[in-house]
Design a protein around this motif. Sequence first.
Motif, PDB file in Angstrom:
ATOM      1  N   ARG A 194      -1.662  14.896   8.470  1.00  0.00           N
ATOM      2  CA  ARG A 194      -2.200  14.193   8.099  1.00  0.00           C
ATOM      3  C   ARG A 194      -1.804  12.859   6.801  1.00  0.00           C
ATOM      4  N   LEU A 195      -2.408  11.085   6.877  1.00  0.00           N
ATOM      5  CA  LEU A 195      -1.247  10.345   6.363  1.00  0.00           C
ATOM      6  C   LEU A 195      -2.524  10.447   5.428  1.00  0.00           C
ATOM      7  N   VAL A 196      -2.769  10.382   4.640  1.00  0.00           N
ATOM      8  CA  VAL A 196      -3.050   9.944   3.271  1.00  0.00           C
ATOM      9  C   VAL A 196      -2.693   8.652   2.360  1.00  0.00           C
ATOM     10  N   VAL A 197      -3.876   7.642   1.439  1.00  0.00           N
ATOM     11  CA  VAL A 197      -3.221   6.426   0.375  1.00  0.00           C
ATOM     12  C   VAL A 197      -3.219   7.280  -1.119  1.00  0.00           C
ATOM     13  N   LEU A 198      -2.150   6.770  -1.714  1.00  0.00           N
ATOM     14  CA  LEU A 198      -2.067   6.451  -2.679  1.00  0.00           C
ATOM     15  C   LEU A 198      -2.454   5.767  -3.736  1.00  0.00           C
ATOM     16  N   ASP A 199      -3.314   6.070  -5.061  1.00  0.00           N
ATOM     17  CA  ASP A 199      -3.195   5.505  -5.570  1.00  0.00           C
ATOM     18  C   ASP A 199      -3.130   5.822  -7.241  1.00  0.00           C
ATOM     19  N   LYS A 200      -2.590   4.799  -7.925  1.00  0.00           N
ATOM     20  CA  LYS A 200      -1.593   5.122  -9.505  1.00  0.00           C
ATOM     21  C   LYS A 200      -3.342   5.872 -10.309  1.00  0.00           C
ATOM     22  N   ARG A 201      -4.507   5.568 -10.315  1.00  0.00           N
ATOM     23  CA  ARG A 201      -5.000   5.905 -11.326  1.00  0.00           C
ATOM     24  C   ARG A 201      -5.748   7.069 -11.227  1.00  0.00           C
ATOM     25  N   LEU A 202      -6.252   6.703  -9.213  1.00  0.00           N
ATOM     26  CA  LEU A 202      -6.745   9.120  -8.848  1.00  0.00           C
ATOM     27  C   LEU A 202      -5.213   9.770  -8.509  1.00  0.00           C
ATOM     28  N   SER A 203      -3.543   9.575  -8.601  1.00  0.00           N
ATOM     29  CA  SER A 203      -3.206  10.012  -8.323  1.00  0.00           C
ATOM     30  C   SER A 203      -2.585  10.893 -10.548  1.00  0.00           C
ATOM     31  N   ALA A 204      -3.587   9.931 -11.232  1.00  0.00           N
ATOM     32  CA  ALA A 204      -3.321  10.602 -12.032  1.00  0.00           C
ATOM     33  C   ALA A 204      -4.180  12.290 -12.286  1.00  0.00           C
ATOM     34  N   ILE A 205      -5.130  12.426 -11.185  1.00  0.00           N
ATOM     35  CA  ILE A 205      -6.208  13.370 -11.222  1.00  0.00           C
ATOM     36  C   ILE A 205      -5.098  14.418 -10.057  1.00  0.00           C
ATOM     37  N   GLY A 206      -4.622  14.220  -9.640  1.00  0.00           N
ATOM     38  CA  GLY A 206      -4.045  14.213  -8.275  1.00  0.00           C
ATOM     39  C   GLY A 206      -5.096  14.644  -7.314  1.00  0.00           C
ATOM     40  N   LEU A 207      -5.188  12.740  -7.315  1.00  0.00           N
ATOM     41  CA  LEU A 207      -6.622  12.837  -6.154  1.00  0.00           C
ATOM     42  C   LEU A 207      -5.213  11.543  -5.112  1.00  0.00           C
ATOM     43  N   GLU A 208      -5.779  12.127  -3.534  1.00  0.00           N
ATOM     44  CA  GLU A 208      -5.586  11.859  -2.461  1.00  0.00           C
ATOM     45  C   GLU A 208      -6.053  11.126  -1.437  1.00  0.00           C
ATOM     46  N   MET A 209      -6.116   9.533  -1.383  1.00  0.00           N
ATOM     47  CA  MET A 209      -7.296   9.300  -0.424  1.00  0.00           C
ATOM     48  C   MET A 209      -6.948   9.913   1.331  1.00  0.00           C
ATOM     49  N   ASP A 210      -8.059  10.463   1.195  1.00  0.00           N
ATOM     50  CA  ASP A 210      -8.292  10.648   3.056  1.00  0.00           C
ATOM     51  C   ASP A 210      -8.032   9.293   4.444  1.00  0.00           C
ATOM     52  N   THR A 211      -7.502   9.774   5.550  1.00  0.00           N
ATOM     53  CA  THR A 211      -7.209   8.760   5.938  1.00  0.00           C
ATOM     54  C   THR A 211      -7.818   9.642   7.135  1.00  0.00           C
ATOM     55  N   PRO A 212      -8.691   8.833   8.413  1.00  0.00           N
ATOM     56  CA  PRO A 212      -9.227   9.024   9.719  1.00  0.00           C
ATOM     57  C   PRO A 212      -7.202   9.625  10.246  1.00  0.00           C
ATOM     58  N   VAL A 213      -6.484   9.093  10.063  1.00  0.00           N
ATOM     59  CA  VAL A 213      -5.040   9.609  10.757  1.00  0.00           C
ATOM     60  C   VAL A 213      -4.756  10.989  10.720  1.00  0.00           C
ATOM     61  N   SER A 214      -4.617  11.589  12.307  1.00  0.00           N
ATOM     62  CA  SER A 214      -3.945  12.611  11.745  1.00  0.00           C
ATOM     63  C   SER A 214      -3.487  13.219  13.073  1.00  0.00           C
ATOM     64  N   PHE A 215      -1.990  13.952  13.548  1.00  0.00           N
ATOM     65  CA  PHE A 215      -1.530  13.845  14.345  1.00  0.00           C
ATOM     66  C   PHE A 215      -0.488  14.796  14.277  1.00  0.00           C
ATOM     67  N   VAL A 216      -0.160  15.203  15.823  1.00  0.00           N
ATOM     68  CA  VAL A 216       0.849  16.388  15.961  1.00  0.00           C
ATOM     69  C   VAL A 216       2.211  15.529  16.386  1.00  0.00           C
ATOM     70  N   ALA A 275       0.588  -0.790  -0.013  1.00  0.00           N
ATOM     71  CA  ALA A 275       0.420  -0.428  -0.137  1.00  0.00           C
ATOM     72  C   ALA A 275       0.930   1.425   0.437  1.00  0.00           C
ATOM     73  N   MET A 276       0.513   2.216  -0.201  1.00  0.00           N
ATOM     74  CA  MET A 276       1.541   3.073  -1.183  1.00  0.00           C
ATOM     75  C   MET A 276       0.924   4.336   0.004  1.00  0.00           C
ATOM     76  N   LEU A 277       1.483   5.090   0.991  1.00  0.00           N
ATOM     77  CA  LEU A 277       1.219   6.564   1.868  1.00  0.00           C
ATOM     78  C   LEU A 277       2.052   7.163   2.054  1.00  0.00           C
TER      79      LEU A 277
END
Length: 566
Positions: A417-439, A387-389
Motif C-alpha cells: 500500500r502506497l503512502v505519502v510522507l510529510d515531515k510535520r505529520l511524521s512527527a506523530i507517526g502519521l502517514e497519508m494514505d493513497t488509493p494505490v495498493s497492489f500485490v 514528494a516523499m513516498l
Amino acid sequence: MQHAFPAPRTRRRRPLSGALIVVLMLLGGALHAQTVRGVVRDSTSQLPVAGVVVSLLDSAGASVARTLSSERGLYFFATRANATDLRVQRIGYRASTVALPNTVDDIITMDVVLAKLPTLLAPIKVVDKGCARRADEGAAQSLLDQARTGLLATVVARKAKPSSQLLIRFERRMEGTSDRISSQAVRVDSVAEKTSSFESARSAVDFVARGFTEEINAQSVFHAPDADVLLNDDFVAAYCFELKRDDGNRRNQVGLAFHSVRAVLNRVDVDGALWIDTVARAIRGIEFRYKGLPSDIMGMNPGGTINFREMTSGVVLIDRWTLRLVGLEPFVVRVNGVNSVRNRFVVTETGGELARAVWSDGFTWNAPPHSLLVHATDGKDRPAAQAMLRLANTNYGGTTDANGNLQITNLTAGPYRLVVLDKRLSAIGLEMDTPVSFVVGRDSVYSETVRVKTAEEYVAERCGGGRQLSDSISSVLIAGRVTTDTAHSVDSLRVSMSRQTEMGRWVQIDDYFLTGPDGLFFICSNRPAPGKVLQLEIRRKDKLLQTIVGALSAFLTVMKIPVPFP
C-alpha cells in the motif's frame, strides 16, 4: 662454560648446541611457505568445473583448509599448512583424493580431474540405525552422500567466498489459516561481507537432544534446520532417510525425505525433504513440517522452506527462506451486552529473500526484478517533485524527481500500500494514505499514478464531512496523537478545544473529538479564534487528564500529547 666461538690458535669451529639447531630449523621452516594451486576439470570434457570443494588434509585425514573452485575451475591456497593430501568433491561427481608432492618448491601446482557419476542413486551399503527396512535405502544413502557434498559447498562458500548482500526480510499475516497473505511488514537490509543469508540459531546436537523449540520469556520459539544441521553426523545418525519422487511441481528433481528414528514425548521435531535437481546436479531446497504439536495446530501446516541457488561462479547461496507458524491472539466479542475476551489462531510467515550479492572479484548476482514505477501529481495535475513516498510497513521508498517520478526496486512478493510522507505529520507517526495498493507476484513491474495531497488537505479530509476550510487566517487545523508516558497510543479519549473571551473565560468551540485506536484525533474549525490562543482538554469520560494552552503559529498544528495512564 663452553664458548660458542672458535679458539684463536686452531681456528677449528665447534658444533652448535642442539637447542640452537632446533631454533634455526623452526625459523627456516617458517620462512619457507608453499602455496598450492591448480585447476579442476571434468574427466570427459576436460572443461573446468566450478563450485568444487577443494580441501587440504593432514596425515590423519582431517581438513586443515577449504576453498571452492572458481568459474574457471581455479583454486588457490596461500599456504600448504602441513597438509599431505588434496581432496576434491562436488555433487554429481566421484570424490577424489591425491597426495601432495614432497617438494621444497614455493608453488605446488596440482591439476585434478573429476569423473561424473552416471547416477546420483547408485546403491551403497547402509548402516542399520533402527529405521524401517526399505527397498530404496541403498539409493537413498547414495543420494544423502551426494546431498551432503552439495551442502558442504554452501558451508565452505561462507568463509571462502563472502559477499556483500542486500537482504529483504518480511513478516506476514495470513488470511485466516490459508496460504493467502493478508498483510505484511518488509525491511531491506544491506550487509557487507555477509557469510550467510540464513543460519540456524542452534546446532544440530541441540536439535537432536532438545527438539526444534525452546521457551524464551514464556514464549515458544521455533527453529529451522540449515545446511550445517543436515551435514552434521549426529543429525544423520538420528534421522531416517528415504527417496521422495517429484510430485509434479519440481521438474527433474528427486527428494530425500527425512524423519527422526524415534519420536520423543513432549518434543517438537521436524519431518522434511531435501530436493536435488538430478539434471543440473544441484541442491534446490529444503522443506520441512513441525511435528509433535497439538492436532489442531498441525492442521494449519506449520513448517518452513529453504531455497538454494548456485551461481555461475560455483558459489551456492540460500536465496529465500520462510517459516510458517501458528499462534494465539486475544480478541473481544460481545455476548448479551457483555464484552468477553477469547483466543483465536493466527497464522504468520516470517522469512527473507536475497535481492543482490556482490563478491570482491566483481561478480554480481541480482534477483529477478520486482519493482514499482510511480508518477506523482499535485492537485492541478502537475508533476509533484520532491514528494516523499513509501510503501506502508516497509522501508521501501524515496523522493520523486523533477518530473514527479520514482522507481522502487527489489520488492518481495506480497501485498503493498502506497503512502505519502510529510515531515510535520511524521512527527506523530502519521502517514497519508493513497488509493494505490497492489500485490506483487514473481518477475513483476507495476506502474501507478498517484495524486499527492498536502498535509492540510489530508487533515481536513480526516475531519470528515467534506468540510471546506476558508483560509489560513480564520481556520484551525490540528492533528494530534495522545500517548501514555511509555509512548503507547490511547483511544476513546475526549479532546475538546476552547478559546478565551475578552473576559478571560474559556468557551468551547464545536463539539468534542474522540481519539481512535491509534490515539489520533483531528480538529478542523472555521470558527474564528482571536489571537489563535486555544486550550485543549483531554478527558477520560469526566476525568481531566491533560490541559494544553498555547498560541497556534501556523494554519496546521501537529502535536503529540502525553497523558498519565488512565
